[in-house]
Design a protein around this motif. Structure first.
Motif, short mmCIF file in Angstrom:
data_model
loop_
_atom_site.label_atom_id
_atom_site.label_comp_id
_atom_site.label_asym_id
_atom_site.label_seq_id
_atom_site.Cartn_x
_atom_site.Cartn_y
_atom_site.Cartn_z
N ALA A 114 8.26 1.94 -9.55
CA ALA A 114 7.24 2.97 -9.31
C ALA A 114 6.33 3.14 -10.52
CB ALA A 114 7.92 4.29 -8.97
N ILE A 115 5.05 3.26 -10.25
CA ILE A 115 4.04 3.50 -11.29
C ILE A 115 3.47 4.90 -11.07
CG2 ILE A 115 1.85 2.75 -12.28
CD1 ILE A 115 4.15 0.83 -12.78
N ASP A 116 3.44 5.70 -12.13
CA ASP A 116 2.91 7.06 -12.03
C ASP A 116 1.38 7.03 -11.86
OD1 ASP A 116 5.45 7.94 -12.42
OD2 ASP A 116 5.19 8.44 -14.54
N PRO A 117 0.79 8.14 -11.41
CA PRO A 117 -0.68 8.21 -11.37
C PRO A 117 -1.26 7.90 -12.74
CG PRO A 117 0.27 10.09 -10.22
CD PRO A 117 1.41 9.37 -10.88
N GLN A 118 -2.30 7.04 -12.74
CA GLN A 118 -2.93 6.57 -13.98
C GLN A 118 -1.95 5.81 -14.86
OE1 GLN A 118 -5.95 6.46 -14.09
NE2 GLN A 118 -6.74 8.12 -12.85
N ALA A 119 -0.82 5.38 -14.26
CA ALA A 119 0.20 4.59 -14.98
C ALA A 119 0.63 5.29 -16.27
CB ALA A 119 -0.31 3.19 -15.28
N ARG A 120 0.89 6.59 -16.18
CA ARG A 120 1.27 7.35 -17.36
C ARG A 120 2.63 6.94 -17.91
NH1 ARG A 120 -0.66 11.55 -13.94
NH2 ARG A 120 -2.77 12.23 -14.50
N ASN A 121 3.43 6.25 -17.09
CA ASN A 121 4.72 5.77 -17.59
C ASN A 121 4.61 4.43 -18.31
OD1 ASN A 121 4.03 4.70 -15.07
ND2 ASN A 121 6.16 4.24 -14.53
N LEU A 122 3.37 3.97 -18.55
CA LEU A 122 3.13 2.76 -19.33
C LEU A 122 2.32 3.11 -20.57
CD1 LEU A 122 2.10 0.25 -16.48
CD2 LEU A 122 4.39 0.65 -17.42
N SER A 123 2.38 2.25 -21.57
CA SER A 123 1.59 2.47 -22.78
C SER A 123 0.13 2.09 -22.52
CB SER A 123 2.15 1.63 -23.92
OG SER A 123 1.95 0.25 -23.68
N GLY A 124 -0.74 2.41 -23.49
CA GLY A 124 -2.16 2.10 -23.33
C GLY A 124 -2.40 0.62 -23.18
N GLY A 125 -1.75 -0.19 -24.00
CA GLY A 125 -1.92 -1.64 -23.89
C GLY A 125 -1.37 -2.19 -22.59
N GLN A 126 -0.26 -1.63 -22.11
CA GLN A 126 0.31 -2.08 -20.84
C GLN A 126 -0.63 -1.73 -19.68
OE1 GLN A 126 4.11 -0.06 -21.12
NE2 GLN A 126 5.17 -1.96 -21.60
N ARG A 127 -1.20 -0.54 -19.73
CA ARG A 127 -2.14 -0.15 -18.66
C ARG A 127 -3.33 -1.09 -18.63
NH1 ARG A 127 -0.72 5.23 -20.28
NH2 ARG A 127 -2.49 5.36 -21.72
N GLN A 128 -3.82 -1.48 -19.79
CA GLN A 128 -4.98 -2.37 -19.83
C GLN A 128 -4.65 -3.74 -19.25
OE1 GLN A 128 -6.84 -3.34 -23.73
NE2 GLN A 128 -8.71 -2.57 -22.76
N ARG A 129 -3.47 -4.23 -19.54
CA ARG A 129 -3.08 -5.52 -18.98
C ARG A 129 -2.84 -5.45 -17.47
NH1 ARG A 129 1.86 -7.29 -22.38
NH2 ARG A 129 1.90 -5.11 -23.04
N VAL A 130 -2.32 -4.33 -17.00
CA VAL A 130 -2.15 -4.14 -15.55
C VAL A 130 -3.52 -4.13 -14.87
CG1 VAL A 130 -1.46 -2.49 -13.77
CG2 VAL A 130 0.08 -2.99 -15.67
#
Length: 590
Positions: free
Chosen positions: A478-494
């Motif tokens: 599961a990914i939270d809204p705005q992928a808050r459970n990921l780091s900034g760099g992880q969100r960018q790669r997603v």
């Protein structure tokens, strides 16, 4: 209540009052039930003094205890039934308010989706947040008038008619006095609307500033401007607080008069009834009933004042919703077909020329200048850009969207499994040209979902393998809204993996590696080139690791091409470019 997937209907956006009326018309049965239950409940409240007066006059005063017991039993039965009615009335009105709340939320979300790229250009994020958080709740509360508001009117007329049989003088005082109380409170409600409107507007501005500060805090720290913006925010918040005090002052007067004036009126009528009883014009039982009737009327009058207060606030909020609903998306005036095959994209305003099949980079000391060029090439802003010599604005928009994808490094990430987040790109353009909600849904159901192998390939190209492996359920995690459970760099790669999964003919990526460390950035640059081999790709960046992989680099100064070439040639020939890249390299090392 409205279902999560139910069509909310076409809202009446001709004005705030019409929008509130539309919310009532969308649930006619429930609204009618609330009005009936509220009316019967309040009328039976008025029946209590009547039964009490009969118990005194027919039973207590003459000493007829069977009659007294009968009237007492009737009083108990009416009270019990009215308690049940009160529960049903409250339950029905809660459903009315919740339906209005959810329906307004769906209408607002639907309008935001309809506006698409035009949304941030026409209204600030703070305005949308204020509508979604505060105005929706205020609108739903204003529908209280449907139940107790209607009941208050009915109870007032019934009590006035009963008092007419007791004493025409008392009935005349009641009939004239209650409207006078409402008239006295009226000017305050008008003033409240003005104060509430200004408060809501300032609240929207301040909310937008909070979002801007949160998004640009890193930049402000680098420029040393955090203190300046903090002072400006403090000043604006103090103004909002003072305006809130003004709203509170008017509200307190409205609520005080709503209780105080009816109570004072009750004292006047009771004094008049006592005088008539002393003169023998009415009986003791009638005196008690008059006191009871007027005491009951305090409730309806308080409801009227409360409903007036809620409607005043609801109209302010409804007007804000209506203004949002009246916004229109970017007009699609295109009627021509896109080029049959790969072709050159050209932006005359900047001089940028994108050749098909190449990896092109836009480098600028001001990233916003490069992003503006991308907006024009992706047709998210009016421009004179051309595609194979055809003005981009003249090409049918759905063809542009299907073949050109703009991937912003801060694009939204919705909640769901990682597979769904990445696979959503497969539905890009599905339903374009559909004329109804159902047609869009059918088009998306028919769109072929990407295979897991395709998703994993995109993930690998974005150097996001470690993200998938680190999540508990891999692609099903599961990914939270705005992928808050990921780091900034992880969100960018997603986000990059999602764009690559879409596999567009032309990919325009804005700062796709800005949040990555040098080692990861180098691998992304290498794999991005390989993954997009033979496809047209544009990236905005000042990273030498990415620029070195580009076939062509456009160096922008003040939003216009100052030099074009490959990375190494520009390093030798352009001092400004060399300084820009060197600065970025130093920041990467730090």
């Amino acid at each position: 209540m409205i279902d999560a997937y139910e069509d909310p209907g076409e809202p009446d956006s001709r004005g705030g009052a019409r929008y509130l009326l539309w919310l009532v018309r969308r649930q006619p049965g429930r609204s009618l039930a609330g009005a009936v239950l509220g009316s019967v409940w309040m009328v039976l409240l008025a029946a209590t003094p009547y039964l009490l007066s009969r118990a005194i006059d027919d039973g207590l005063e003459p000493g007829d205890y069977p009659a007294l017991a009968g009237w007492t039993a009737a009083l108990f039965a009416v009270g019990s039934f009215n308690a049940w009615l009160s529960i049903m009335r409250h339950r029905t009105m809660t459903r009315v308010r919740m339906d209005a709340n959810f329906r307004t939320v769906k209408v607002i979300v639907g309008q935001a989706v309809r506006l698409g790229a035009a949304l941030p250009r026409q209204v600030g994020a703070g305005e949308v947040v204020t509508i979604g958080v505060g105005d929706v709740q205020t609108i739903s509360q204003s529908l209280t008038v449907v139940g107790p508001g209607v009941g208050a009117v009915v109870a007032y007329l019934v009590v006035a008619a009963v008092l007419l049989s007791v004493s025409p003088l008392i009935a005349a005082v009641v009939l004239l006095g209650i409207p006078l109380i409402v008239v006295l409170v009226g000017p305050l409600l008008t003033r409240l609307q003005g104060a509430e409107t200004e408060y809501r507007n300032r609240q929207g501005v301040l909310t937008a500033r909070i979002a801007d500060l949160a998004g640009g805090l890193r930049v402000l720290n680098g420029l040393g401007g955090k203190g300046l913006f903090a002072d400006a925010f403090h000043h604006d918040s103090q103004r909002l607080r003072r305006q809130g005090y003004r709203v509170g002052a008017v509200t307190s007067w409205v609520q005080a008069l709503g209780i105080g004036l009816p109570t004072l009126f009750l004292a006047v009528v009771t004094w008049l009834a006592a005088r008539l009883a002393a003169q023998g014009s009415i009986t003791i039982g009638q005196l008690v009933s008059v006191y009871g009737y007027v005491a009951v009327l305090v409730g309806p009058v308080a409801f009227w004042v409360e409903c007036g207060y809620q409607i005043s606030r609801g109209l302010v909020s409804a007007r804000r919703v209506v203004r949002f609903l009246q916004l229109e998306p970017l007009a699609d005036t295109g009627t021509r077909d896109a080029p049959a095959g790969p072709a050159v994209l050209h932006d005359p305003e900047s001089g940028v020329r994108i050749h098909p099949g190449h990896l092109t980079a836009l480098a600028s000391a001001r990233p916003a200048d490069a992003a503006t060029v991308v907006d024009r090439l992706g047709r998210y802003a009016p421009s004179r850009a051309t595609w194979d010599g055809i003005p981009l604005d003249e090409i049918e928009l759905k063809q542009v969207r299907r073949r050109i994808l703009v991937a912003d490094h801060e694009a939204d990430l919705f909640a769901g499994s990682l597979r769904d987040v990445l696979g959503a790109a497969a539905f890009r353009g599905a339903g374009n040209g559909a004329t109804s909600h159902d047609e869009v849904a059918d088009a998306r159901q028919q769109a072929e979902a990407p295979s897991e192998a395709h998703l994993l390939k995109s993930i690998h190209a974005a150097v996001a393998d470690d993200i998938v492996q680190g999540l508990p359920d891999n692609l099903a995690s599961a990914i939270d809204p705005q992928a808050r459970n990921l780091s900034g760099g992880q969100r960018q790669r997603v986000r990059l993996a999602r764009a690559l999964a879409a596999d567009p003919e032309i990919l325009l990526a804005v700062e796709p590696t800005s949040a990555l460390d040098a080692h990861t950035e180098a691998r992304v640059a290498q794999r991005l080139r390989a993954a997009r081999e033979g496809r047209t790709t544009v990236v905005t960046t000042t990273s030498p690791l990415v620029l070195d992989r580009a076939d062509t680099v456009h160096y922008l100064v003040d939003g216009k091409v100052a030099a074009t070439g490959n990375h190494r040639d520009l390093l030798e020939a352009e001092p400004g470019y060399r300084a820009l890249v060197a600065r970025d390299a130093e920041e990467t090392v730090r």
